[in-house]
Design a protein around this motif. Structure first.
Motif, short mmCIF file in Angstrom:
data_model
loop_
_atom_site.label_atom_id
_atom_site.label_comp_id
_atom_site.label_asym_id
_atom_site.label_seq_id
_atom_site.Cartn_x
_atom_site.Cartn_y
_atom_site.Cartn_z
N PHE A 1 4.40 39.78 -115.75
CA PHE A 1 5.50 40.44 -115.05
C PHE A 1 5.62 39.94 -113.62
N PHE A 2 4.52 39.95 -112.88
CA PHE A 2 4.59 39.54 -111.47
C PHE A 2 4.88 38.05 -111.35
N ASN A 3 4.44 37.25 -112.32
CA ASN A 3 4.76 35.83 -112.28
C ASN A 3 6.24 35.59 -112.54
N ALA A 4 6.81 36.36 -113.47
CA ALA A 4 8.23 36.17 -113.81
C ALA A 4 9.16 36.78 -112.78
N GLN A 5 8.74 37.87 -112.13
CA GLN A 5 9.66 38.63 -111.29
C GLN A 5 9.54 38.34 -109.80
N THR A 6 8.57 37.54 -109.38
CA THR A 6 8.51 37.15 -107.98
C THR A 6 9.34 35.88 -107.78
N ASP B 1 10.37 32.10 -106.58
CA ASP B 1 9.58 30.88 -106.75
C ASP B 1 8.63 30.62 -105.60
N GLY B 2 9.00 31.06 -104.40
CA GLY B 2 8.14 30.82 -103.24
C GLY B 2 7.05 31.85 -103.05
N LEU B 3 6.94 32.83 -103.98
CA LEU B 3 5.94 33.89 -103.83
C LEU B 3 5.14 34.12 -105.10
N LYS B 4 5.03 33.10 -105.96
CA LYS B 4 4.35 33.26 -107.24
C LYS B 4 2.88 33.64 -107.08
N SER B 5 2.17 32.98 -106.17
CA SER B 5 0.75 33.30 -105.98
C SER B 5 0.57 34.69 -105.39
N PHE B 6 1.53 35.10 -104.57
CA PHE B 6 1.51 36.46 -104.03
C PHE B 6 1.60 37.48 -105.16
N GLY B 7 2.39 37.17 -106.19
CA GLY B 7 2.50 38.05 -107.34
C GLY B 7 1.16 38.22 -108.05
N SER B 8 0.43 37.12 -108.24
CA SER B 8 -0.89 37.20 -108.87
C SER B 8 -1.87 37.96 -107.98
#
Length: 597
Positions: free
Chosen positions: A495-500, A502-509
Motif C-alpha cells: 500500500f505505501f509503495n503504491a500510494q506514495t 515516486d519521489g517518496l517511495k522509501s519514505f513509504g517503507s
C-alpha cells in the motif's frame, strides 16, 4: 474496470516492448531495457540479500538482552532499557535512510553504503567480543561468569551495536522499495510480479529470522557468543557481495531532491495566499513549466479534490504573473499543482498509518507476554524442555503457509468472484482482514490464559511450568498472528509503495517500520498504565511477576477490544481515503483506495 483493463492492454501493445514504461533507468542512466534489466533475476538476488541480512540482524538482536546480562553483567531492568533504546534507534535510522535515498543518493547507493556500515558494525562486535568481552573463554552461559570490562571495551561494544543499528536501519526501508523497482508497474505482467514480490520479501525476512531464532540462539545460549556473532557477520558480508554482484542487472530511479523542502514550499505558498480568491476550476492553477516536470518524480500526479486550502499554493497571483514575465520563479510562493498533490497524498496516508499502530501493539506481544505466558505452562515432553521463545516458529510457519494460500488460492478466487480484470483483494481490504485476525489472536490468547490459570498451582513461588496445560495450546494464537502479518504487514508494504509519490517511495517503507517502533512504545505505555491502575488497593495487578496471581487474560481481552475499536476507525478512514492517480504511459487509477469488494 473491465473497460479500463482492455484499454490498458491495448496501450501495452502500442508501447515498444524493448524499454520499461515507468521511467526506470539502467546503471549508466539510460532507459532500462526490459529483457536486460530488472525482473525476477534481480528480484531473487534482492530476496536472498534480505534473507541473509535479516539472519545477521536477528542473530544479534534476538539475544542482545541476554548478552548484556550474562556477559556485561547488567541487571534485567538496565538490559531491557538498553535493548529498547537500541531497537528504537534502528527505526529512527530508517527515517534517515529513507530521506537520504529519496533526496540525494537513490536507493541502490543507499542500500550499498548502509550495508557496508552494517558489516563493519558486525565485524567490530565480533572482534571486540572475541578479544575483550568474552573473558574467560565460553563465559556467559549461566554457569561461568564473565569478568569486569573497562570503559574502552564497553565503548567499543556500544559503538559496534549502534553501527549495526545505523546500517540495518538505513538499509531496511530502501531494500524493499528497491526490489519493487525491478518490476514495471505500467506493464501488465510485471505489475502482477511487483505485487507478488512483497509477499516473497516478507517470507524471506521470516525465513532469515527463523534460522536466527533457532540455530544461532542455541549456540549463543550455550555461551558461544563469538561464534554466533561471526556467523552473523559472515551472513551480512555474503548478502553485501550478492547485492553488488547484481549491479549490472538492476533498474534505478533517480533521486528526486529534498522532499521536506517540497512539502514545506506547498505549506508556505498556500499560507501566504490564504485570502486569495480561487478560480472555479483546477485548469487555471499553475501546472509548471513545459520544459520541466511538474514534480521531481518520474510520473505526474493528477489533480484530486480535497484539502482545497493547499490548492492556493498553485494559484497564480498578480505577483506570480509579474515574476513569470521577468522569467523568475519563487518555489516558496508558487508551486505546480502536482507538487501540491504530493502533500495531499502524504496527508491522506497519515490516518491509515495511525490505524496500523494498534496492530503493532498486538504484534509485539508475541515477543514478550506470549513468551512469559508460555513459560508458565507445561513446557516438557518426556525429558525434553521446549524453550517458550521457540514457539514463535509456529508464527513463521503460519506466515509461509498463508502467503502460499493467499497468492495461489484466495487472491485468484476473489478475482474470479469480482468478475473483473482487476486484482483480488485490495491492499486496504487485506489490512482490514489483518486487524480482524489480530482480534482473533488476542481472544485466543485470552482463552488459553483462562484455562492456564484454571490448571495452575496458585500457591507457587515462581510460576514457571506450574500449570499442567501444555504450551502447545499456544499454537493457535501464534498461527493467528502469522496469518494477520501476511494480510497486514505485506499489504501495508504494498500500500505505501503504491500510494506514495515516486519521489517518496522509501519514505513509504519507513512508515511501516516506524509503525512497528511506535507499537513497541505504545505497548510499554499501555502495560505501565494497566499495572498502575490494577495494583491499587494492594492488588497484585494484571501482569505481576507471578502470572498465577494476575489476570493476563484481561490484558489480552483489553487488546482485543482496543483493536476492535481501531478496526471501526480504520474502516471509516479507508472508505474516506482517495488513492493516488498517476499519469505515465497510461493513467493509473489503483484500486488500493477501495475498501468495497
Amino acid at each position: 474496470m473491465a473497460c479500463l483493463g482492455l484499454c490498458e492492454q491495448s496501450k501495452y501493445k502500442e508501447e515498444p516492448e524493448g524499454f520499461t514504461l515507468d521511467g526506470s533507468v539502467d546503471w549508466h542512466g539510460r532507459p532500462a531495457i526490459r529483457d536486460k534489466s530488472g525482473g525476477w533475476f534481480a528480484g531473487i538476488i534482492i530476496l536472498l540479500n534480505q534473507g541473509l541480512a535479516t539472519l545477521a540482524f536477528f542473530g544479534i538482536g534476538v539475544n542482545l538482552v541476554l548478552f548484556l546480562t550474562r556477559v556485561l553483567g547488567q541487571n534485567n531492568a538496565d538490559a531491557a532499557n538498553n535493548v529498547s533504546k537500541w531497537t528504537g534507534t534502528v527505526y529512527i535510522f530508517s527515517l534517515v535512510g529513507a530521506f537520504v535515498s529519496d533526496s540525494y543518493w537513490g536507493r541502490y547507493k543507499t542500500c550499498a553504503v548502509f550495508q557496508v556500515i552494517f558489516v563493519i558494525g558486525l565485524v567490530s562486535l565480533s572482534l571486540s567480543s572475541y578479544a575483550f568481552l568474552i573473558k574467560p573463554k565460553d563465559c556467559g552461559n549461566e554457569q561461568l561468569e564473565c569478568g569486569k570490562h573497562s570503559r574502552l571495551e564497553m565503548g567499543m561494544f556500544y559503538l559496534s551495536i549502534y553501527l549495526i543499528a545505523l546500517g540495518n536501519g538505513g538499509y531496511q526501508p530502501n531494500i524493499a522499495t528497491f526490489g519493487a523497482d525491478q518490476f514495471d508497474a505500467e506493464h501488465s505482467r510485471e505489475s502482477h510480479s511487483k505485487v507478488a514480490f512483497f509477499s516473497y520479501f516478507y517470507l524471506a525476512l521470516n525465513l532469515g529470522s527463523l534460522f536466527s531464532n533457532t540455530i544461532l540462539v542455541y549456540f549463543e545460549d550455550e555461551g558461544m557468543w563469538a561464534l554466533g556473532f561471526w556467523v552473523s557477520a559472515g551472513s551480512a558480508f555474503t548478502a553485501l557481495v550478492l547485492f553488488l554482484l547484481g549491479t549490472p542487472r538492476y533498474r534505478h530511479f533517480k533521486a528526486s531532491g529534498n522532499p521536506l523542502s517540497r512539502l514545506c514550499q506547498v505549506l508556505v505558498a498556500a499560507s501566504t495566499k490564504c485570502r486569495a480568491q480561487m478560480p472555479p476550476n483546477e485548469e487555471e492553477l499553475y501546472d509548471g513549466d513545459a520544459k520541466e516536470s511538474s514534480t521531481t518524480s518520474n510520473r505526474k500526479i493528477l489533480y484530486t479534490h480535497g484539502f482545497k486550502f493547499l490548492d492556493r499554493a498553485a494559484f497564480m497571483s498578480s505577483r506570480d504573473l509579474d515574476d513569470q514575465k521577468r522569467g523568475v520563479h519563487n518555489p516558496w510562493h508558487l508551486c505546480p499543482i502536482s507538487q501540491v498533490e504530493e502533500v495531499k497524498c502524504v496527508l491522506r496516508l497519515l490516518p491509515i498509518w495511525l490505524c496500523t499502530i494498534i496492530y503493532s501493539v498486538v504484534f509485539t506481544q508475541m515477543a514478550s507476554l506470549f513468551v512469559e505466558q508460555g513459560a508458565a505452562m507445561k513446557t516438557t515432553i518426556s525429558n525434553f524442555r521446549i524453550p517458550p521463545a521457540s514457539m514463535s516458529s509456529f508464527d513463521i510457519l503460519s506466515v509461509a503457509i498463508f502467503i502460499f494460500l493467499y497468492r495461489r488460492v484466495l487472491d485468484p478466487l476473489v478475482g474470479k468472484l469480482k468478475k473483473t480484470n482487476s486484482k483480488g483483494l485490495t491492499e486496504l481490504q487485506r489490512m482490514g482482514i489483518g486487524l480482524v485476525i489480530a482480534i482473533m489472536a488476542m481472544v485466543s490468547a485470552g482463552i488459553v490464559e483462562c484455562y492456564r490459570l484454571k490448571y495452575a498451582n496458585q500457591g507457587c513461588t515462581h510460576c514457571d511450568g506450574t500449570s499442567s496445560l501444555s504450551i502447545f495450546w499456544q499454537i493457535p494464537q501464534y498461527a493467528f498472528i502469522g496469518a494477520s502479518e501476511v494480510f497486514m504487514y505485506v499489504g501495508q508494504l504494498e500500500f505505501f509503495n503504491a500510494q506514495t509519490p515516486d519521489g517518496l517511495k522509501s519514505f513509504g517503507s519507513a512508515l511501516c517500520m516506524t509503525s512497528i517502533s511506535l507499537g513497541n512504545y505504545v505497548s510499554s505505555l499501555l502495560v505501565s498504565m494497566v499495572m498502575k491502575i490494577s495494583t491499587e488497593d494492594h492488588m497484585p495487578g494484571w501482569i505481576p511477576g507471578n502470572l498465577n496471581k494476575g489476570h493476563l487474560d484481561r490484558f489480552y481481552f483489553l487488546l482485543a477490544a482496543l483493536t476492535s475499536i481501531d478496526l471501526v476507525v480504520y474502516i471509516a478512514t479507508a472508505r474516506w481515503y482517495k488513492c493516488i492517480q498517476l499519469k505515465g504511459k497510461y493513467e493509473e487509477n489503483d484500486e488500493s483506495g477501495s475498501l468495497s469488494v
